[in-house]
Every structure is written in structure tokens, then in C-alpha cells.
Design a protein around this motif. Structure first.
Motif, short mmCIF file in Angstrom:
data_model
loop_
_atom_site.label_atom_id
_atom_site.label_comp_id
_atom_site.label_asym_id
_atom_site.label_seq_id
_atom_site.Cartn_x
_atom_site.Cartn_y
_atom_site.Cartn_z
N VAL A 1 0.84 -1.20 0.00
CA VAL A 1 0.00 0.00 0.00
C VAL A 1 0.87 1.25 0.00
O VAL A 1 1.91 1.29 0.66
N ASP A 2 0.41 2.27 -0.68
CA ASP A 2 1.08 3.58 -0.66
C ASP A 2 0.90 4.18 0.74
O ASP A 2 -0.24 4.29 1.22
N PRO A 3 2.00 4.60 1.40
CA PRO A 3 1.89 5.16 2.76
C PRO A 3 0.98 6.38 2.87
O PRO A 3 0.46 6.69 3.93
N SER A 4 0.77 7.10 1.73
CA SER A 4 -0.06 8.30 1.80
C SER A 4 -1.56 7.99 1.65
O SER A 4 -2.41 8.86 1.83
N CYS A 5 -1.90 6.74 1.38
CA CYS A 5 -3.30 6.31 1.24
C CYS A 5 -3.99 6.41 2.61
O CYS A 5 -3.39 6.16 3.64
N ARG A 6 -5.29 6.81 2.62
CA ARG A 6 -6.04 6.86 3.89
C ARG A 6 -6.53 5.46 4.26
O ARG A 6 -6.88 4.68 3.38
N VAL A 7 -6.56 5.16 5.56
CA VAL A 7 -6.95 3.80 5.96
C VAL A 7 -8.40 3.48 5.58
O VAL A 7 -8.74 2.33 5.31
N CYS A 8 -9.26 4.51 5.51
CA CYS A 8 -10.66 4.24 5.13
C CYS A 8 -10.78 3.88 3.65
O CYS A 8 -11.81 3.34 3.21
N ASP A 9 -9.74 4.15 2.86
CA ASP A 9 -9.76 3.81 1.42
C ASP A 9 -9.12 2.46 1.13
O ASP A 9 -9.07 2.03 -0.03
N LEU A 10 -8.64 1.77 2.16
CA LEU A 10 -8.04 0.45 1.94
C LEU A 10 -9.13 -0.55 1.54
O LEU A 10 -10.27 -0.44 2.02
N PRO A 11 -8.80 -1.50 0.68
CA PRO A 11 -9.81 -2.46 0.24
C PRO A 11 -10.24 -3.43 1.34
O PRO A 11 -11.26 -4.10 1.24
N SER A 12 -9.44 -3.51 2.42
CA SER A 12 -9.75 -4.47 3.48
C SER A 12 -9.16 -3.97 4.79
O SER A 12 -8.19 -3.21 4.79
N THR A 13 -9.77 -4.40 5.91
CA THR A 13 -9.20 -4.03 7.22
C THR A 13 -8.14 -5.03 7.65
O THR A 13 -7.51 -4.88 8.67
N GLU A 14 -7.97 -6.09 6.85
CA GLU A 14 -6.96 -7.10 7.18
C GLU A 14 -5.78 -6.97 6.23
O GLU A 14 -5.96 -6.97 5.01
N LEU A 15 -4.60 -6.83 6.82
CA LEU A 15 -3.40 -6.63 6.00
C LEU A 15 -2.31 -7.60 6.44
O LEU A 15 -2.30 -8.07 7.57
N SER A 16 -1.39 -7.88 5.51
CA SER A 16 -0.17 -8.59 5.87
C SER A 16 0.92 -7.54 6.02
O SER A 16 0.87 -6.51 5.34
N TYR A 17 1.87 -7.80 6.90
CA TYR A 17 3.01 -6.89 6.93
C TYR A 17 4.32 -7.65 6.76
O TYR A 17 4.44 -8.80 7.16
N VAL A 18 5.26 -7.00 6.09
CA VAL A 18 6.59 -7.56 5.87
C VAL A 18 7.60 -6.54 6.36
O VAL A 18 7.46 -5.35 6.07
N LEU A 19 8.59 -6.99 7.10
CA LEU A 19 9.66 -6.09 7.53
C LEU A 19 10.77 -6.13 6.49
O LEU A 19 11.18 -7.20 6.05
N CYS A 20 11.23 -4.95 6.08
CA CYS A 20 12.30 -4.94 5.08
C CYS A 20 13.45 -4.07 5.56
O CYS A 20 13.39 -3.49 6.63
N GLY A 21 14.48 -3.99 4.74
CA GLY A 21 15.68 -3.30 5.18
C GLY A 21 16.33 -4.17 6.24
O GLY A 21 16.26 -5.39 6.17
N SER A 22 16.94 -3.54 7.24
CA SER A 22 17.57 -4.36 8.28
C SER A 22 16.46 -5.09 9.01
O SER A 22 15.47 -4.49 9.40
N GLY A 23 16.63 -6.37 9.15
CA GLY A 23 15.63 -7.10 9.92
C GLY A 23 14.71 -7.99 9.13
O GLY A 23 13.78 -8.52 9.71
N VAL A 24 14.90 -8.17 7.81
CA VAL A 24 14.07 -9.16 7.11
C VAL A 24 14.52 -10.55 7.57
O VAL A 24 13.74 -11.31 8.12
N MET A 25 15.80 -10.85 7.37
CA MET A 25 16.40 -12.08 7.88
C MET A 25 15.54 -13.31 7.60
O MET A 25 15.16 -14.04 8.50
N GLN A 26 15.16 -13.47 6.35
CA GLN A 26 14.33 -14.61 5.97
C GLN A 26 15.06 -15.42 4.90
O GLN A 26 15.90 -14.88 4.17
#
Length: 382
Positions: free
Chosen positions: A63-88
């Protein structure tokens, strides 16, 4: 937008779930931006807000960080950590299975059947939840890691795919095969952009590849004992290095600083200047086939592994070994973070994932995970 049910007055309750299944709930004013959600999550997760990528359920794109949460297609999201700390990491097996694991905790969080035949190579990007694998079945497959779904199967090679390099931003892949060719693919369309022929007097399977798709350069090692430098845009071989005495099974390159490091089943490593084509150092110390390599050319460090379980940390500037240690079993993949204390993660053929902390004088190994199957490859993202 989303249903009114999720709107509690002017507030929205959002659920963010990691790939490993950890869920966090956050309530925010409906007109908040995704950036605010990232900030709230970053406090709970103890990371920087910019390290959190949020992907709505049923979607593949962050998702674009500037998007409003009320405009998201769903209230359920996945999150991924990137940069330092992915370690997958993702591992591939002789049985055709693929397993995703967290290198910090050692937890395997997804396993699925990728191919009917052995998986020989993999590339992965946990930020976009994409992976590409190549197999004895001559297929290159593009995966969505969140669902384990195959998004595309790429047909074109006529024999086993042995190696692959991928740029997940440009969505380009370069695969090498026992059919003596390298193929450059557009992963969005499945189209073959170039076929690079390894032309010699006899059969020359491609064993390994390293590529920089922005610079349009690649290096490949093959069964005719040579390393080739390629211009990907023109589809031409620029140079052939022929100093190895046996199959070239591992290669790393940094085309910005003009260095290629290749490992052979003759037990030697050669460091090349990719402009002049001359070999700068021959690194000796292994007594068995070299199977896996990791390098940081800016720090002039590399780790190589051979089929007898021996690992060597190298000083590339001086061309000598800094540390030699054994992990007791054949290593099929290695990745390293060449910080002041070098941290390396090795995948053994028996499924053990070994984290090694290397000082100048010793290796401190610890088995952090055990993956089911006979292992054949590993892709890591830090």
C-alpha cells in the motif's frame, strides 16, 4: 472503500499479520494515513516505520503510505519487515518442496510443493512476497509466498534449470540450464527476451550465474571449465575466462567495481578483473568441489564452501584464507553479512540451517533450524 461494519464511529480497527502469523490490532481515526499505521506498528515491533510494508489481503502490491486507511480495500493486512531485519530464507529440496523460514527465530513458516522434480535454484524477495525457482523439470516458476500460489510457469528451457538470478523490481530473471543456454525473462509477461548460447566444441551446461540487470551485465560458469561475461542487452558474450581446470560451479560478481569471483570443482577460486579479463588471485585451500559462494567485494571478503563441508573465509585483497572451519556435511547454500563480526548462514544437505559467527580466529556454529527433505538450494534476504 470498506464496509461500514469496520467503521466504529470515526475509528477503524485494522489487523496486521506477519508472514509468520503474528497479528497486531490497531484502531485509528478513519482519515488517518497508512503512514500513521506504520508508525503505530513500528512502536510495537521496535523497527523504523519505513521498514514496514503493508499488503492488503487478496492483494499482491504494498500500500502507498499516503493512502487513507478508510480507502483500503480491506481491514486485514499482511506486513513484511524490510531493510535491516528481514532475515528470511527460502530453501529448495531434492523432493521438490520449498520452505520459508525466519533466520532470527529459526521458525519455518511456510512449506509447499514447488516442483515434481528436484529444485536446483531459487531467488526470493520477501518484501514483495515473490520467489522464483528452477528445477530438473525445465520449468522456471514465479511464486506468491503469502499464499504459496504459482503465479506463472515459464517454459522455454529443454533441460534442467540449474541456476537463476532475479531483479524483483525490474521483474527480470536470468536462468541457466543443462541445455547449454541462459535465458533472460520478463517475469510480468513470461516472455523470453534473450537466449544466450554457450557455444563450444562440446556440451557445456550452465552451472551458475550472477547478474546486474540495471547495468545489463552477467557472469556465468559452465561445465566447459570457463566463466563467461555477458552483455544482456545485446545478448552477446563479451569475454570468456578459461583458467579453471574443471567445472565452474559457483560465481559472484560486482560489476560496479569490476570484479568476478568463481569457484570450481578443481577446488580453486579465481578472482577476475572483468574489464581486462586477467585473474588477480588464485585462492587455494579447498580439497573438494566448491559448491557455494558469498562475497562482499567492497569489504574484500568472501566465504566459500566445498562438498566435504569445509568453509573458508577469504581476504580478497591479499588473496589468502583468514579462517577455515568445517560444518560436517555438504553445504548447498551460503549467505553472509560481512560486518565486523561476520555472520553466515549455511544450509546443509541434511536440512540443518547453521548460523556461524566468525571472528578472525574461530567459528561459533549453531544449528537454528532443521528443514525436512534433502536440501538442494537456499535464497536469503537480510
Amino acid at each position: 472503500g470498506m464496509s461500514d461494519a469496520a467503521l466504529e464511529g470515526p475509528f477503524i480497527t485494522l489487523k496486521a499479520t506477519s508472514l509468520a502469523g503474528n497479528t497486531l490490532e490497531v484502531s485509528l481515526p478513519a482519515d488517518s494515513t497508512v503512514r500513521t499505521l506504520q508508525e503505530r506498528l513500528s512502536t510495537s515491533l521496535d523497527v523504523f516505520p519505513g521498514q514496514i510494508r503493508l499488503i492488503p489481503s487478496e492483494s499482491l502490491e504494498p500500500v502507498d503510505p499516503s493512502c487513507r486507511v478508510c480507502d483500503l480495500p480491506s481491514t486485514e493486512l499482511s506486513y513484511v519487515l524490510c531493510g535491516s531485519g528481514v532475515m528470511q530464507a527460502m530453501t529448495g529440496s531434492r523432493e521438490g518442496s520449498l520452505t520459508c523460514l525466519d533466520l532470527t527465530t529459526g521458525k519455518c513458516w511456510r512449506s509447499f510443493v514447488g516442483h515434481d522434480e528436484p529444485v536446483n535454484c531459487a531467488a526470493v524477495d520477501f518484501r514483495s512476497q515473490r520467489a522464483v525457482t528452477g528445477s530438473d523439470d525445465a520449468l522456471l516458476k514465479l511464486w506468491h509466498l503469502g499464499t504459496g500460489e504459482c503465479l506463472r510457469a515459464l517454459h522455454g528451457h529443454s533441460d534442467a534449470i540449474v541456476c537463476v538470478e532475479v531483479d524483483f523490481v525490474l521483474m527480470l530473471a536470468l536462468s541457466g540450464s543443462d541445455d547449454d543456454t541462459l535465458r533472460l525473462w520478463n517475469l510480468d509477461t513470461g516472455q523470453v527476451l534473450q537466449v544466450l548460447m554457450v557455444q563450444r566444441m562440446f556440451v557445456a551446461s550452465v552451472c551458475c550465474v550472477a547478474a546486474d540487470f540495471v547495468l545489463g551485465r552477467a557472469a556465468s560458469g559452465s561445465a566447459d571449465n570457463s566463466v563467461r561475461l555477458w552483455d544482456l542487452d545485446a545478448g552477446e558474450c563479451l569475454h570468456t575466462f578459461t583458467e579453471h581446470r574443471h567445472y565452474v560451479q559457483a560465481v559472484c560478481a560486482d560489476f560496479h567495481c569490476g570484479r568476478v569471483l568463481s569457484g570450481s570443482s578443481d577446488g580453486t577460486l579465481l578472482l577476475w578483473d572483468d574489464v581486462s579479463g586477467e585473474s588477480l588471485h588464485e585462492l587455494e585451500g579447498h580439497t573438494a568441489d566448491i559448491g557455494a559462494l558469498a562475497a562482499d567485494f567492497e569489504k574484500a571478503r568472501a566465504i566459500s564452501t566445498s562438498d566435504d563441508g569445509a568453509c573458508i573465509l577469504w581476504d580478497l585483497e591479499r588473496g589468502h584464507a583468514l579462517l577455515t572451519f568445517s560444518l560436517e556435511n555438504r553445504i548447498v547454500g551460503i549467505a553472509a553479512d560481512f560486518a565486523e563480526t561476520v555472520a553466515a548462514w549455511a544450509l546443509r544437505r541434511d536440512g540443518a540451517v547453521v548460523r556461524c559467527l566468525l571472528t578472525e580466529s574461530e567459528c561459533l556454529p549453531e544449528i537454528i533450524a532443521e528443514v525436512d527433505g534433502t536440501m538442494s538450494c537456499m535464497a536469503v534476504q537480510f
